[in-house]
Design a protein around this motif. Sequence first.
Motif, short mmCIF file in Angstrom:
data_model
loop_
_atom_site.label_atom_id
_atom_site.label_comp_id
_atom_site.label_asym_id
_atom_site.label_seq_id
_atom_site.Cartn_x
_atom_site.Cartn_y
_atom_site.Cartn_z
N ASN A 158 32.66 37.02 42.45
CA ASN A 158 31.80 37.35 41.31
C ASN A 158 30.62 38.24 41.69
N PHE A 188 38.14 33.79 42.24
CA PHE A 188 37.26 34.81 41.68
C PHE A 188 36.14 35.16 42.67
N HIS A 222 44.00 37.71 43.01
CA HIS A 222 42.60 37.30 42.96
C HIS A 222 41.92 38.09 41.87
N ALA A 223 40.69 37.70 41.54
CA ALA A 223 39.97 38.35 40.44
C ALA A 223 38.57 38.74 40.89
N GLY A 246 34.99 39.07 39.07
CA GLY A 246 34.13 38.88 37.91
C GLY A 246 33.03 39.92 37.98
N SER A 301 42.08 29.85 34.86
CA SER A 301 42.85 31.04 35.24
C SER A 301 43.78 30.76 36.41
N VAL A 351 37.26 30.20 34.83
CA VAL A 351 37.80 30.59 36.13
C VAL A 351 38.81 29.56 36.62
N TRP A 373 37.63 41.33 35.58
CA TRP A 373 37.05 40.78 34.35
C TRP A 373 35.64 41.33 34.22
#
Length: 498
Positions: free
Chosen positions: A204, A202, A173-174, A176, A198, A195, A137
């Motif tokens: 970040n 995350f 997983h993400a 940021g 989602s 978050v 993201w």
Amino acid sequence: MTNRRNFIKSLGLTSAAVIAAPAELLHAAPIINTEKQDLTNITLKGRVHHSGTGISNVAVTDGVNVTLTDKNGNYSLLSNKTAEFVYISVPAGYAFPHEKGITQFYKKVDHNGASFNADFRLEKLETDDRSHKFVVWADPQIISKKDAEILVTQAAPDLCDLVKAHPAGTLFHAIGCGDLVWDHFELISDFKNAVDISGIPFFNLIGNHDMDLDARTDDYSAKTFKANFGPTYYSYNRGNIHYVALDDVFFIGTVKKYIGYLTENQLQWLEQDLAQVKHGSTVVVSLHIPTFTGGQRRNKLAEEEIGGTVSNREQLYKILAPYKVHIMSGHTHMNENWERDNMMEHVHGTVCGAWWTGPICTDGTPEGYAVYEVKGDDITWYYKATRKPKEYQLKIYEKGRLKTSPNAVVANVWNWDSKWKVQWFEDGVLKGDMEQKVDFDPWSLELYEGPQMPKKHKFVEPTLTDHLFFATPSAGAKTIKVVAIDRFGSSYSDQISL
């Protein structure tokens, strides 16, 4: 098309513009740390364990030095009282600890006493994490509650739906990738809400719009970020992949002024961190400002915009030379992929598009995010437009839509890289490869070109891009179809009637 370039420069060193800075910061006295740095030794110690069983060879750091846990999961690290955190590189095979999606791999150091004890409890994964997925993201960059509402009601549910579309237990997983908010820290809670919605952890990064603009130096510009998300540089592991997050936004002590730069502290830490990683392994490095882009070439500039790339990137590249590297970045509000030797950088289109002014970024890339699929040492990927299916990977514009090529049909293939193949069909007959050229996306021109467009943020301007493709149809042609085949063999298409 100079307005946006001037705006981007203003975020670096060449202008005094302070667009979007909260008014109270413009005349605020700088935050000064009145306490002298305390270099008194402090011993950081503790245990990394799973249900009481120690986990060996876990990397533990204070952000300066790295040590490993022993066979019983114990560690001890001599530090000093300037250390803000003690944190671990979560090992492969374990879940990412998190609180409502915000990863919790660190403990804030208490300086009262000669030692500080911090234990880390991890949970074993029930599935093989050599197969997993992650998303990037880039630049949610919310400046108002209205922006936050779109993030929470559209972007976050889109990611949630993507995850739910996969089999139960799929590891996600993400990342940021910075500019989580747009200087307005009261909106951090809205980002955290997104978050949470989602449904995935995350990790970040700090962006230039996540800094404390009233700090005196870069040393104190991440105070608010750290209070909410922890260290600004760190690493973690999943399956065969080693992940690194870096802080390449260097604040120079004046509101809205920064450069893309990696400090010596980070580079020395990174050398220690990677000492635990086998040469030839796949390493994913995430940072906000791209290490490099094609912007200077496309815009025929004499030199790079100093706030737009990492000035000392070659030093980073030397450290990363023994590995197979993917670099994840954002910042530019456009999509771009480039390769060099052992590295590929993915400069991501943004969650907010062109600062929440329209459905596309300034290069015509739809607002959205990238999805990466990991199997063993290999990574594949695609770009996911918000509220669009995976198959939406290109857009065709009819003749006359782009004034510089009035007789051509233009296709924007936003996640293109040099290993894609883009072909066109006229009335069902294959005509061959389309011609790649640098130009502006036609829709971006219509939405963002000119001093009065768009109304919400007038600094936004279209940007030149490499991922446009051109073909000139015959006079009597009725339909044009474009087929784009990515480097992995996946085929995507779009068709228009003339």
